[in-house]
Design an enzyme around this catalytic site. Structure first.
Site, PDB file in Angstrom:
ATOM      1  N   GLY A  45      39.135  37.452  36.438  1.00 27.31           N
ATOM      2  CA  GLY A  45      38.063  37.374  37.431  1.00 27.31           C
ATOM      3  C   GLY A  45      36.791  36.893  36.765  1.00 27.31           C
ATOM      4  O   GLY A  45      36.617  37.066  35.554  1.00 27.31           O
ATOM      5  N   GLN A  50      28.001  35.792  35.600  1.00 25.72           N
ATOM      6  CA  GLN A  50      28.525  35.607  34.246  1.00 25.72           C
ATOM      7  C   GLN A  50      28.370  34.176  33.729  1.00 25.72           C
ATOM      8  O   GLN A  50      28.599  33.907  32.558  1.00 25.72           O
ATOM      9  CB  GLN A  50      30.006  36.023  34.208  1.00 25.72           C
ATOM     10  CG  GLN A  50      30.178  37.500  34.524  1.00 25.72           C
ATOM     11  CD  GLN A  50      31.623  37.914  34.474  1.00 25.72           C
ATOM     12  OE1 GLN A  50      32.340  37.780  35.434  1.00 25.72           O
ATOM     13  NE2 GLN A  50      32.063  38.393  33.308  1.00 25.72           N
ATOM     14  N   CYS A  98      35.653  43.157  30.231  1.00 31.31           N
ATOM     15  CA  CYS A  98      34.803  42.191  30.911  1.00 31.31           C
ATOM     16  C   CYS A  98      34.475  41.057  29.944  1.00 31.31           C
ATOM     17  O   CYS A  98      34.124  41.313  28.794  1.00 31.31           O
ATOM     18  CB  CYS A  98      33.529  42.892  31.373  1.00 31.31           C
ATOM     19  SG  CYS A  98      32.388  41.821  32.257  1.00 31.31           S
ATOM     20  N   LEU A  99      34.584  39.831  30.411  1.00 30.05           N
ATOM     21  CA  LEU A  99      34.303  38.678  29.549  1.00 30.05           C
ATOM     22  C   LEU A  99      32.852  38.679  29.073  1.00 30.05           C
ATOM     23  O   LEU A  99      32.538  38.102  28.041  1.00 30.05           O
ATOM     24  CB  LEU A  99      34.614  37.370  30.290  1.00 30.05           C
ATOM     25  CG  LEU A  99      36.074  37.151  30.685  1.00 30.05           C
ATOM     26  CD1 LEU A  99      36.217  35.860  31.480  1.00 30.05           C
ATOM     27  CD2 LEU A  99      36.984  37.135  29.465  1.00 30.05           C
ATOM     28  N   HIS A 140      35.595  45.156  40.529  1.00 28.02           N
ATOM     29  CA  HIS A 140      34.880  44.842  39.274  1.00 28.02           C
ATOM     30  C   HIS A 140      33.979  43.611  39.461  1.00 28.02           C
ATOM     31  O   HIS A 140      32.810  43.630  39.087  1.00 28.02           O
ATOM     32  CB  HIS A 140      35.906  44.624  38.154  1.00 28.02           C
ATOM     33  CG  HIS A 140      35.309  44.235  36.836  1.00 28.02           C
ATOM     34  ND1 HIS A 140      35.352  45.052  35.721  1.00 28.02           N
ATOM     35  CD2 HIS A 140      34.659  43.106  36.450  1.00 28.02           C
ATOM     36  CE1 HIS A 140      34.729  44.441  34.719  1.00 28.02           C
ATOM     37  NE2 HIS A 140      34.314  43.254  35.122  1.00 28.02           N
ATOM     38  N   GLU A 141      34.537  42.572  40.056  1.00 29.13           N
ATOM     39  CA  GLU A 141      33.760  41.329  40.244  1.00 29.13           C
ATOM     40  C   GLU A 141      32.668  41.509  41.287  1.00 29.13           C
ATOM     41  O   GLU A 141      31.560  40.996  41.141  1.00 29.13           O
ATOM     42  CB  GLU A 141      34.689  40.172  40.639  1.00 29.13           C
ATOM     43  CG  GLU A 141      35.751  39.824  39.602  1.00 29.13           C
ATOM     44  CD  GLU A 141      35.215  39.664  38.195  1.00 29.13           C
ATOM     45  OE1 GLU A 141      34.075  39.189  38.036  1.00 29.13           O
ATOM     46  OE2 GLU A 141      35.918  40.044  37.251  1.00 29.13           O
ATOM     47  N   HIS A 144      29.684  42.928  39.841  1.00 23.68           N
ATOM     48  CA  HIS A 144      28.854  41.922  39.158  1.00 23.68           C
ATOM     49  C   HIS A 144      27.859  41.293  40.131  1.00 23.68           C
ATOM     50  O   HIS A 144      26.711  41.058  39.782  1.00 23.68           O
ATOM     51  CB  HIS A 144      29.726  40.789  38.595  1.00 23.68           C
ATOM     52  CG  HIS A 144      30.293  41.059  37.233  1.00 23.68           C
ATOM     53  ND1 HIS A 144      29.506  41.249  36.124  1.00 23.68           N
ATOM     54  CD2 HIS A 144      31.565  41.127  36.794  1.00 23.68           C
ATOM     55  CE1 HIS A 144      30.288  41.443  35.063  1.00 23.68           C
ATOM     56  NE2 HIS A 144      31.542  41.377  35.442  1.00 23.68           N
TER      57      HIS A 144
HETATM   58 NI    NI Z   1      33.250  41.600  34.289  1.00 21.40          NI
END
Ligand code: NI
Length: 185
Positions: A45, A50, A98-99, A140-141, A144
């Site tokens: 995701g 991000q 998380c990236l 999760h996304e 963000h």
């Molecule tokens: Ni994340």
């Protein structure tokens, strides 16, 4: 085009996303770039925050996970102007990463079923229910796009344990095999 991923310490990660309008310039290309950036970093995701944009926009591909687990379904989708309308069921713990927060993972409790309203790339509105891993990745996304990170949901002890690692990420002292943009001091 693969875009650099903004990591912990970047103010944009704390910003709530703005509505995406149908005349947003090159939206289709942006979404394509987000998928490419996500796959390049082996993510499931990716939210606009991000890649440095405070928009209500994220992409998800859980088909990758499901393949590993030999389940049939999974989703690959862009969610525009998403709103989680309801969350149901007993919270379950799952180890998230998380990236934007490389090398840190932690168990997060979330409810298993969600009802979500969003628009697709053609700005058609959908209202759907998801559960399990699909719901987890969406939650999760979605967080963000509200300017929230999964580490805020970790327990007090775990939060203390990752403090130094987070400081290092802020300074770009982290080893990842994708391009990142860290906060400048
Ligand atoms: Ni994340």
């Amino acid at each position: 085009m693969i875009l650099p991923i903004y990591v912990y310490g970047q103010p944009v990660l704390k910003k709530e996303g703005m509505e995406v309008t149908s005349d947003y310039p090159d939206l289709k290309q942006l979404i394509e770039d987000m998928y490419e950036t996500m796959y390049n970093a082996n993510g499931v995701g990716l939210a606009a925050q991000q890649i440095g944009l405070n928009l209500k926009l994220f992409v998800v591909d859980t088909i990758q996970i499901k393949k590993e687990e030999k389940e049939v379904k999974g989703i690959k989708k862009a969610f525009i102007n998403a709103e989680i309308l309801a969350e149901e069921g007993e919270e379950w713990a799952y180890e998230e990463g998380c990236l934007s927060i490389p090398d840190i993972r932690g168990e997060v409790e979330r409810q298993p079923t969600i009802r979500i309203r969003y628009q697709d790339e053609s700005f058609n509105t959908h209202e759907e229910t998801y559960d399990g891993i699909d719901a987890r990745v969406i939650q999760h996304e979605y967080d963000h796009t509200l300017g929230k990170l999964f580490i805020e949901k970790l327990g007090a002890v775990k939060k203390q344990l990752i403090k130094r690692k987070l400081e290092n990420i802020k300074r770009g002292k982290v080893s990842v095999d994708y391009r990142i943009k860290f906060a400048k001091f």
